[in-house]
Design a protein around this motif. Structure first.
Motif, PDB file in Angstrom:
ATOM      1  N   TYR A  53      -6.370  -2.896  -5.849  1.00  0.00           N
ATOM      2  CA  TYR A  53      -7.344  -3.623  -6.174  1.00  0.00           C
ATOM      3  C   TYR A  53      -7.042  -4.012  -7.670  1.00  0.00           C
ATOM      4  N   PHE A  54      -6.995  -3.156  -8.640  1.00  0.00           N
ATOM      5  CA  PHE A  54      -6.988  -3.639 -10.033  1.00  0.00           C
ATOM      6  C   PHE A  54      -5.461  -4.276 -10.596  1.00  0.00           C
ATOM      7  N   LEU A  55      -4.585  -3.637  -9.885  1.00  0.00           N
ATOM      8  CA  LEU A  55      -3.235  -4.148 -10.525  1.00  0.00           C
ATOM      9  C   LEU A  55      -2.697  -5.206  -9.786  1.00  0.00           C
ATOM     10  N   LYS A  56      -3.167  -5.646  -8.577  1.00  0.00           N
ATOM     11  CA  LYS A  56      -2.471  -6.386  -7.824  1.00  0.00           C
ATOM     12  C   LYS A  56      -1.111  -6.077  -7.401  1.00  0.00           C
ATOM     13  N   GLY A  57      -0.173  -6.923  -6.707  1.00  0.00           N
ATOM     14  CA  GLY A  57       1.221  -6.656  -6.645  1.00  0.00           C
ATOM     15  C   GLY A  57       1.447  -5.988  -5.240  1.00  0.00           C
ATOM     16  N   ILE A  58       0.290  -5.196  -4.825  1.00  0.00           N
ATOM     17  CA  ILE A  58       0.490  -4.411  -3.774  1.00  0.00           C
ATOM     18  C   ILE A  58      -0.051  -5.159  -2.484  1.00  0.00           C
ATOM     19  N   GLY A  59       0.584  -5.781  -1.738  1.00  0.00           N
ATOM     20  CA  GLY A  59      -0.048  -6.832  -0.633  1.00  0.00           C
ATOM     21  C   GLY A  59      -0.380  -5.824   0.527  1.00  0.00           C
ATOM     22  N   PRO A  60      -1.372  -6.281   1.592  1.00  0.00           N
ATOM     23  CA  PRO A  60      -1.739  -5.550   2.653  1.00  0.00           C
ATOM     24  C   PRO A  60      -0.860  -4.852   3.339  1.00  0.00           C
ATOM     25  N   LYS A  61       0.554  -5.412   3.529  1.00  0.00           N
ATOM     26  CA  LYS A  61       1.541  -4.782   4.260  1.00  0.00           C
ATOM     27  C   LYS A  61       2.134  -3.453   3.556  1.00  0.00           C
ATOM     28  N   ASN A  62       2.310  -3.836   2.240  1.00  0.00           N
ATOM     29  CA  ASN A  62       2.912  -2.514   1.487  1.00  0.00           C
ATOM     30  C   ASN A  62       1.685  -1.388   1.354  1.00  0.00           C
ATOM     31  N   PHE A  63       0.472  -1.782   1.368  1.00  0.00           N
ATOM     32  CA  PHE A  63      -0.687  -1.134   1.323  1.00  0.00           C
ATOM     33  C   PHE A  63      -0.677  -0.130   2.633  1.00  0.00           C
ATOM     34  N   LYS A  64      -0.509  -0.738   3.578  1.00  0.00           N
ATOM     35  CA  LYS A  64      -0.715  -0.163   4.802  1.00  0.00           C
ATOM     36  C   LYS A  64       0.730   0.835   5.041  1.00  0.00           C
ATOM     37  N   LYS A  65       1.882   0.391   4.581  1.00  0.00           N
ATOM     38  CA  LYS A  65       3.129   1.259   4.808  1.00  0.00           C
ATOM     39  C   LYS A  65       2.991   2.336   4.001  1.00  0.00           C
ATOM     40  N   GLY A  66       2.388   2.196   2.708  1.00  0.00           N
ATOM     41  CA  GLY A  66       1.947   3.435   1.788  1.00  0.00           C
ATOM     42  C   GLY A  66       1.169   4.377   2.440  1.00  0.00           C
ATOM     43  N   MET A  67      -0.082   3.828   3.016  1.00  0.00           N
ATOM     44  CA  MET A  67      -1.001   4.728   3.609  1.00  0.00           C
ATOM     45  C   MET A  67      -0.680   5.594   4.986  1.00  0.00           C
ATOM     46  N   ASP A  68       0.176   4.879   5.725  1.00  0.00           N
ATOM     47  CA  ASP A  68       0.970   5.408   6.920  1.00  0.00           C
ATOM     48  C   ASP A  68       1.731   6.476   6.364  1.00  0.00           C
ATOM     49  N   ILE A  69       2.570   6.417   5.366  1.00  0.00           N
ATOM     50  CA  ILE A  69       3.354   7.655   4.883  1.00  0.00           C
ATOM     51  C   ILE A  69       2.282   8.770   4.465  1.00  0.00           C
ATOM     52  N   PHE A  70       1.387   8.476   3.712  1.00  0.00           N
ATOM     53  CA  PHE A  70       0.340   9.599   3.566  1.00  0.00           C
ATOM     54  C   PHE A  70      -0.229  10.163   4.770  1.00  0.00           C
ATOM     55  N   LYS A  71      -0.695   9.483   5.767  1.00  0.00           N
ATOM     56  CA  LYS A  71      -1.125   9.733   7.272  1.00  0.00           C
ATOM     57  C   LYS A  71      -0.143  10.977   7.583  1.00  0.00           C
ATOM     58  N   GLN A  72       1.173  10.916   7.401  1.00  0.00           N
ATOM     59  CA  GLN A  72       2.233  11.542   8.088  1.00  0.00           C
ATOM     60  C   GLN A  72       2.148  13.051   7.407  1.00  0.00           C
ATOM     61  N   ASP A  73       1.690  12.993   6.392  1.00  0.00           N
ATOM     62  CA  ASP A  73       1.687  14.471   5.468  1.00  0.00           C
ATOM     63  C   ASP A  73       0.968  15.556   6.316  1.00  0.00           C
ATOM     64  N   GLU A  74       1.219  16.540   6.267  1.00  0.00           N
ATOM     65  CA  GLU A  74       0.649  17.631   6.942  1.00  0.00           C
ATOM     66  C   GLU A  74      -0.527  17.954   6.324  1.00  0.00           C
ATOM     67  N   LEU A  75      -0.908  17.798   5.066  1.00  0.00           N
ATOM     68  CA  LEU A  75      -2.067  17.937   4.478  1.00  0.00           C
ATOM     69  C   LEU A  75      -3.167  16.720   4.443  1.00  0.00           C
ATOM     70  N   TRP A  76      -2.685  15.713   5.194  1.00  0.00           N
ATOM     71  CA  TRP A  76      -3.594  14.765   5.253  1.00  0.00           C
ATOM     72  C   TRP A  76      -4.838  15.178   6.267  1.00  0.00           C
ATOM     73  N   ASN A  77      -5.757  14.449   5.919  1.00  0.00           N
ATOM     74  CA  ASN A  77      -7.097  14.541   6.780  1.00  0.00           C
ATOM     75  C   ASN A  77      -8.073  13.506   6.511  1.00  0.00           C
ATOM     76  N   PRO A  78      -8.537  12.756   7.645  1.00  0.00           N
ATOM     77  CA  PRO A  78      -9.403  11.796   7.709  1.00  0.00           C
ATOM     78  C   PRO A  78     -10.369  11.837   6.373  1.00  0.00           C
TER      79      PRO A  78
END
Ligand code: SF4
Length: 382
Positions: A53-78
């Motif tokens: 939001y603040f720094l821009k430069g991260i498009g929706p595609k990269n954001f989703k990619k980043g979130m998908d990686i976090f969601k793979q983590d065993e400590l991830w929780n909704p």
């Protein structure tokens, strides 16, 4: 691996209050718990959301990619998604409420070495608008509420931020914010730059004592996370002194004394459990602790295959209705993780109640309102 400053901001309560703790702690291993790892993951998620939001430069595609990686983590929780959204919403509304468009830095390394030798840390978010500098700290823990008032960790970040931006902006006011969404704690506290620099002078004196191992051991709340807490002699002496309260006249304590002793004895319970934990790890490591040993604790019998065993019981003539427990709902906190805090409150608005809590004794500084069970004359009449 994240580098840590020796004079760390997160440990500053200890080395500022008990200067010799710095060298003593270095004799003990630093163990990072799963809670800390969960916090690191939540911070990474929060950083991605704020940066997008603040720094821009991260498009929706990269954001989703980043979130998908976090969601793979065993400590991830909704619920991590929702709590980091709460943090992000706080940042967004703070920035909207400021005059003009603020300067924003996310996960900014702040160096406060001018006041504490080679000291640095990472501020989750810094915003500058007009003559005000805001330091926002995201806390993912839900054990103890953290407040910004006189919070030395945030004040050190404030000093570091001032060192980085003070020559670019005419900063006169500092605001420290704590966002601890799991405890519904969103607090802020302001101080002037003069007050912050006065604190910096105090830091200078205490940090040089800490590096030199000088000063007196001082027991207090800050012992809680000290690596030496189980075997520190100063803490032991303080607690033993307390346990053996000397003769007190008259025969019963006044309420003033009860309050005072209760204050002093706060640490006693914690100290005993720290001693137990330490003695257990020593015994398990094969080192003798006079009069104590480690044994296997009691355990409960367990069914290894519930379905298989149920079949055997049914085969033996027992009805399913009597061998199974009645169906029961998950706990509210588990349902909250599943459904979401706001959504669950909405769905259960007619069926979820909060009974009155059991009277609990807390320190005067606690933010909850004091209660008594004294009935006023008016109430008694009605
Ligand atoms: S346990 Fe407390 S008194 Fe002892 S070194 Fe640590 S902070 Fe200081």
């Amino acid at each position: 691996m994240t580098a840590h400053a020796r004079l760390s901001a997160s440990g500053s309560q200890r080395w500022l209050n008990c200067t010799p703790s710095l060298l003593l702690e270095e004799e003990f291993e630093d163990t990072t718990s799963d809670f800390a790892k969960e916090g690191t993951l939540a911070h990474a998620v929060a950083e991605l959301k704020a940066s997008k939001y603040f720094l821009k430069g991260i498009g929706p595609k990269n954001f989703k990619k980043g979130m998908d990686i976090f969601k793979q983590d065993e400590l991830w929780n909704p619920e991590m998604d929702r709590y980091t959204d709460d943090y992000f919403d706080y940042l967004k509304s703070l920035s909207i409420g400021l005059i003009g468009r603020p300067y924003v830095a996310i996960e900014k390394k702040v160096e406060y070495g001018e006041w504490a030798d080679e000291g640095f840390g990472t501020a989750d978010c810094i915003m500058i608008s007009g003559d005000a500098l805001h330091v926002i700290d995201f806390k993912y823990g839900k054990g103890v509420p953290v407040y910004p008032e006189e919070n030395t960790q945030l004040m050190l970040y404030g000093l570091g931020a001032y060192a980085s931006y003070g020559f670019l902006y005419d900063i006169k006011q500092i605001y420290l914010h704590v966002v601890q969404p799991r405890l519904d704690n969103f607090s802020s506290w302001g101080l002037t730059i003069d007050e912050l620099l006065k604190f910096g002078e105090y830091v200078k004196g205490q940090s040089s004592k800490a590096i030199a191992g000088e000063g007196d051991f001082k027991v207090g709340e800050h012992c809680r996370f000290c690596r030496a807490k189980a075997v520190c002699r100063a803490r032991a002496e303080e607690n033993i002194k307390l346990a053996g309260f000397t003769k007190i006249e008259p025969k019963t304590l006044t309420n003033e004394e009860v309050g005072k002793y209760l204050f002093q004895a706060q640490d006693l319970k914690k100290w005993v459990s720290d001693l137990e934990e330490y003695a257990l790890s020593e015994s398990l490591a094969g080192r003798e602790v006079l009069g104590w040993k480690a044994v296997e604790g009691r355990s409960n019998r367990k069914i290894t295959d519930e379905l298989g065993f149920a079949e055997i019981l049914v085969g033996a003539g027992f009805e399913e209705a009597v061998i199974y427990k009645p169906k029961s709902l998950e706990t509210l906190s588990n349902l909250e993780k599943l459904v979401g805090k706001k959504e669950l409150a909405e769905l259960g608005k007619e069926l979820i109640i909060k009974p009155q809590g059991k009277p609990t004794l807390v320190k005067l500084g606690d933010k909850r309102e004091a209660i008594t069970n004294v009935i006023s004359a008016e109430e008694a009449f009605s």
